[in-house]
Structure formats: structure tokens, C-alpha cells
Design an enzyme around this catalytic site. Structure first.
Site, PDB file in Angstrom:
ATOM      1  N   ARG A  50      -0.855 -28.483  -4.530  1.00  0.00           N
ATOM      2  CA  ARG A  50      -1.439 -28.862  -5.823  1.00  0.00           C
ATOM      3  C   ARG A  50      -0.613 -28.338  -6.984  1.00  0.00           C
ATOM      4  O   ARG A  50      -0.552 -28.911  -8.042  1.00  0.00           O
ATOM      5  CB  ARG A  50      -2.876 -28.337  -5.928  1.00  0.00           C
ATOM      6  CG  ARG A  50      -3.874 -29.256  -5.217  1.00  0.00           C
ATOM      7  CD  ARG A  50      -5.254 -28.813  -5.541  1.00  0.00           C
ATOM      8  NE  ARG A  50      -5.455 -27.453  -5.021  1.00  0.00           N
ATOM      9  CZ  ARG A  50      -6.435 -27.107  -4.201  1.00  0.00           C
ATOM     10  NH1 ARG A  50      -7.322 -27.988  -3.859  1.00  0.00           N
ATOM     11  NH2 ARG A  50      -6.550 -25.883  -3.762  1.00  0.00           N
ATOM     12  N   GLY A 190      -4.062 -10.534  -1.643  1.00  0.00           N
ATOM     13  CA  GLY A 190      -3.946 -11.763  -0.850  1.00  0.00           C
ATOM     14  C   GLY A 190      -4.412 -11.599   0.584  1.00  0.00           C
ATOM     15  O   GLY A 190      -4.066 -12.397   1.447  1.00  0.00           O
ATOM     16  N   ASP A 204     -14.699 -14.433   9.895  1.00  0.00           N
ATOM     17  CA  ASP A 204     -13.252 -14.533  10.113  1.00  0.00           C
ATOM     18  C   ASP A 204     -12.869 -13.886  11.459  1.00  0.00           C
ATOM     19  O   ASP A 204     -12.120 -14.468  12.255  1.00  0.00           O
ATOM     20  CB  ASP A 204     -12.531 -13.842   8.943  1.00  0.00           C
ATOM     21  CG  ASP A 204     -11.035 -13.827   9.117  1.00  0.00           C
ATOM     22  OD1 ASP A 204     -10.397 -14.854   8.869  1.00  0.00           O
ATOM     23  OD2 ASP A 204     -10.495 -12.774   9.515  1.00  0.00           O
ATOM     24  N   LYS A 208     -11.333 -15.565  15.063  1.00  0.00           N
ATOM     25  CA  LYS A 208     -10.155 -15.057  15.781  1.00  0.00           C
ATOM     26  C   LYS A 208     -10.517 -14.646  17.208  1.00  0.00           C
ATOM     27  O   LYS A 208      -9.768 -14.915  18.160  1.00  0.00           O
ATOM     28  CB  LYS A 208      -9.561 -13.877  15.004  1.00  0.00           C
ATOM     29  CG  LYS A 208      -8.990 -14.296  13.644  1.00  0.00           C
ATOM     30  CD  LYS A 208      -8.724 -13.085  12.756  1.00  0.00           C
ATOM     31  CE  LYS A 208      -8.124 -13.490  11.427  1.00  0.00           C
ATOM     32  NZ  LYS A 208      -8.126 -12.381  10.458  1.00  0.00           N
ATOM     33  N   GLY A 305      -1.487 -11.150   4.678  1.00  0.00           N
ATOM     34  CA  GLY A 305      -0.436 -11.064   3.663  1.00  0.00           C
ATOM     35  C   GLY A 305       0.625 -12.135   3.863  1.00  0.00           C
ATOM     36  O   GLY A 305       0.782 -12.683   4.966  1.00  0.00           O
TER      37      GLY A 305
HETATM   38  N1  HSE Z   1      -8.843 -12.479   5.537  1.00  0.00           N
HETATM   39  C1  HSE Z   1      -8.062 -12.232   6.694  1.00  0.00           C
HETATM   40  C2  HSE Z   1      -8.014 -10.726   6.914  1.00  0.00           C
HETATM   41  C3  HSE Z   1      -6.685 -12.772   6.512  1.00  0.00           C
HETATM   42  O1  HSE Z   1      -8.394  -9.969   6.025  1.00  0.00           O
HETATM   43  O2  HSE Z   1      -7.642 -10.294   7.985  1.00  0.00           O
HETATM   44  C4  HSE Z   1      -5.920 -12.907   7.774  1.00  0.00           C
HETATM   45  O3  HSE Z   1      -6.523 -13.759   8.669  1.00  0.00           O
END
Ligand code: HSE
Length: 436
Positions: A50, A190, A204, A208, A305
């Protein structure tokens, strides 16, 4: 140097945010090393984003604001999906696959929730979908589990697989910083997801863990069956009592094979301060895998990161580029086991999972209170390991550590304890693992 000079592999990057910029800059800065490794150069043919990213020099790149231009570009061999999310990303990946393009993605939610569909389509089309960066950022845990440990039956794995959550727990316990303040810093660096509740509430990590468990046990991706509990209810008092008892509290993703099925669970966990995982701090991730032949192993590194995650994305691009000329039947299967060999091993309900417990509650400081609580535990077949009771007036904290017991028994015991008139409020329950 080489007898035959192969033409460059052309990639298209979709998304130029944190991971996109890391990927682009690694491809640029390490181009010579990468060419030496692959045997041909890798060229960024087009970027769909974008907006431009000031950390990337894209002056000589074909830029488009429509990511589907990239998936439909006949010049492109590999589409790199770095936009995140599960709706447009799913459509983008399926379009690229339908067009006969290989895909590299860092998108754990996409793989955990739609991986079964995507891999089936990729198999049909004879293309690869690589996703090393989806789990634990820069740590090559997918490759380790899928290839390096492929001779083993995996007994269990346990990982710190969310950097933001680990960063928050570490800063809170070591520096006494406020939750919101640490989360803000993780966002600025980030690390955090677009919706940080994904980090804090364990979603999250559950994405995983779902992926790791499928690769470990050769089972279809089953995100909906992964038990998920976050860190938001952990208090400074829990951390202090745990420390006094010789434990750290870490947010772990755990997959374990038992006779009855597979445990899939993400929750705050007490582990001995001497355990290697207890010393994984800040944004760092680590995954312990126990194989029947190799024994326990540990991989450690930055879990989030731009550059660490870009490192895994580019490693996948290299892997895919190397196999472009290979027979598709000789490729490593997406989920480590041949697709027709995936098993329907049961994922256990949380009530059937067995572990130790740390219980923290506020009670009236009166004769007989502790006796009533220990009687309830005993009635439910729960053996006590240790007890801490503090002095005080009126309400005092009481901490009980138990030996391993089924969650079903603990649920019944906690309900009965909470119903006692001498117990105020709810009982805080944190599971305990010895990782042995
Ligand atoms: N938000 C995720 C973390 C980023 O903090 O591990 C990597 O997957």
C-alpha cells in the site's frame, strides 16, 4: 564458475511492513552469499504494497498497490506473502498456487487455520508453500523438527513462542514495569501483532503450537482444538510466590503425545528456575523438543522483528529456489509426513490433561480453613507438594502446590474450594510442568 548458468529466480513480495522490509533488505544485502548458496540469483521482480517503506530502497523495483498483480504476474516464480490476516491472505495464496507459483509465507494464522486447504491445493498443483517464519521468527524450528529430527518419535515439545508475551512477563517480573507500558514498547519495536490481544491472550502462540504439533505428530492442523489461555490474569503476587518456591512463570505452548492422544495447550506455566526455558528472557523465543532417539533438544533465538523473521523468510526462498529443478515427489512434505500418511490421533480435551498445579487464593485466617481445603484436595485424589501461608489480619494469601493430577479432578476441587465460606473470590490456578 558454474558449467551451466541458470536464469535468476524471480520473486514477488506482497507486504512491505516489518517482515517485508527485513526480507527485502536481506535479499539485497546478502545477494552474493545467497547466489553462491542457490547456484542462481534471486531477483525481486515486483512488490505489492500500500505504501513504500523508508527502510527499503525500491527505486528500481516494479511497485504495485494491488497484491493480486503479484500473484498473477507471469514472470514471478515465488510469491512471498507478508500481508498477515486470514481472508485476503488466503485468497492471495490460493491465487498464487492456482497460477502454479510457489509461496513463502510468515503467516501463522493463515497456516494454522487454512493450512490443510492450502497444502492440499499446493499438492494438487505441484508447488511448495514454505512457512518457516510463521513459528518463532528467526529460529529454524520448522526445519529442525521436519528434517533434522525426522528419525525420532517426538515425545513432547514445549516452547516460548510469543516474543511479546515473554518480553512483557520478563520486564514485569525483573523491573516491575507496568503491563501497558511494556506492551507499548513491544509494539514500537515491531514485535506485537496488529491486534496485541493475539499476543497477550495466547492466540498467536496457539497458532504456532498448532503448526509445530502437526509437524511433530503428522496430524492435520487443528487450531480449534488447541487449549488457549493468556497471561493477562497473572499477578505480581503469583510471580513472587512462584519465585519463592523456586519457579518462574513462563507462557508456554506444549504438545505432548500420550497413550490417549495428543495434548495441545498454551497457558502460563510454572517451571523450575533451573530449567533452560526459565532463562529465556525478553523477546527471545526457545523451543525444547524431546525426541525418543535424540533426547531433549533446545533451539533459541529472536522470535520476532524485521531481520530475524526476514532471515527465516529468505531461508525459505533459498530452499524453494534450490528445489525448483528437482522432482516434486522428492520434496519434504509440508507437514513433515507424506500427505496420505497423516494420522487421526485424538487431540485430548483439557479435562484429560494431567499436570501439577499452583493454587493461589485468599482465605480467612481461622482454625480449620487449611484442613477443609486439604480435605477437598484429598477427596479429589490430589496430593499436596507444598503450602505457603502468610501471616495477616482477616484475609491472608494461601498458596498450594500439588503433584500431577487430571484437570477434571482439579476443576472439581477448585469449585468446592471456592464454595467454602472462608475462601474469598476465585482460586488462581497456574499449571506446573517439570519438562522432564
Ligand atoms: N507477535 C509475535 C511475537 C510476532 O511477539 O512473537 C512473531 O510471530
Amino acid at each position: 564458475m558454474w558449467g551451466i548458468v541458470l536464469k535468476p529466480v524471480k520473486v514477488g513480495i506482497c507486504g512491505l511492513g516489518t517482515v517485508g522490509s527485513g526480507t527485502f533488505n536481506i535479499l539485497r544485502h546478502n545477494a552474493e552469499e545467497i547466489t553462491r548458496r542457490v547456484g542462481r540469483s534471486i531477483v525481486v521482480e515486483q512488490i505489492g504494497a500500500r505504501q513504500v517503506n523508508p527502510t527499503c530502497d525500491t527505486t528500481d523495483i516494479d511497485m504495485t498497490s494491488d497484491i493480486f498483480d503479484v500473484a498473477n504476474n507471469p514472470e514471478i516464480d515465488i510469491v512471498i506473502e507478508l500481508i498477515g490476516g486470514t481472508t485476503v491472505a488466503r485468497e492471495l495464496v490460493l491465487t498464487a498456487v492456482e497460477n502454479g507459483k510457489h509461496v513463502v509465507t510468515a503467516n501463522k494464522a493463515l497456516i494454522a487455520e487454512h493450512g490443510n486447504e492450502i497444502f492440499a491445493k499446493a499438492q494438487e498443483k505441484g508447488v511448495m508453500v514454505a512457512f518457516e517464519a510463521a513459528v518463532a521468527g528467526g529460529i529454524p524450528i520448522i526445519k529442525t523438527l521436519r528434517e533434522g529430527l525426522s528419525s525420532n518419535k517426538i515425545e513432547w515439545l514445549a516452547g516460548i513462542i510469543n516474543g511479546t508475551g515473554n518480553f512483557i512477563m520478563t520486564e514485569m517480573s525483573e523491573k516491575g514495569r507496568a503491563f501497558a507500558d511494556v506492551l507499548k514498547e513491544a509494539q514500537e519495536l515491531g514485535y506485537a501483532e496488529a491486534d496485541p490481544t493475539f499476543d497477550v491472550e495466547g492466540i498467536d502462540a496457539a497458532h504456532k503450537l498448532t503448526i509445530l504439533a502437526s509437524i511433530a505428530y503428522g496430524i492435520p492442523l487443528q487450531f480449534e482444538k488447541t487449549y488457549t489461555e493468556g497471561i493477562s490474569r497473572i499477578t505480581a503476587q503469583d510471580v513472587a510466590f512462584a519465585r519463592e518456591l523456586g519457579y518462574s512463570i513462563k507462557h508456554l505452548g506444549i504438545a505432548r503425545r500420550t497413550k490417549a492422544g495428543v495434548e495441545l495447550r498454551v497457558h502460563p506455566t510454572l517451571i523450575s528456575q533451573k530449567a533452560l526455558l526459565a532463562n529465556v528472557n525478553g523477546v527471545m523465543n526457545a523451543v525444547m523438543v524431546k525426541g525418543d532417539a535424540v533426547g531433549p533438544t533446545l533451539t533459541y533465538g529472536a522470535g520476532a522483528g524485521a531481520m530475524p523473521t526476514g532471515s527465516s523468510v529468505v531461508a525459505d526462498i533459498i530452499d524453494v529456489a534450490r528445489t525448483l529443478t528437482a522432482d516434486p515427489t522428492n520434496r519434504v512434505p509440508h507437514l513433515a509426513f507424506q500427505p496420505e500418511q497423516l494420522s487421526d490421533l485424538d487431540v485430548l480435551a483439557m479435562e484429560d490433561v494431567e499436570c501439577g498445579f499452583f493454587l493461589n487464593m485468599m482465605v480467612q485466617d481461622r482454625a480449620g480453613v487449611l484442613a477443609n481445603i486439604t480435605q477437598i484436595l484429598s477427596n479429589n485424589g490430589i496430593s499436596i507438594e507444598s503450602v505457603i501461608q502468610r501471616e495477616g489480619s482477616d484475609l491472608v494469601p494461601l498458596v498450594v502446590m500439588t503433584h500431577d493430577v487430571k484437570e477434571r479432578n482439579m476443576n472439581a476441587a477448585i469449585a468446592a474450594i471456592e464454595a467454602l465460606p472462608d475462601v474469598a473470590g476465585t482460586v488462581q490456578r497456574i499449571r506446573v510442568e517439570n519438562l522432564a
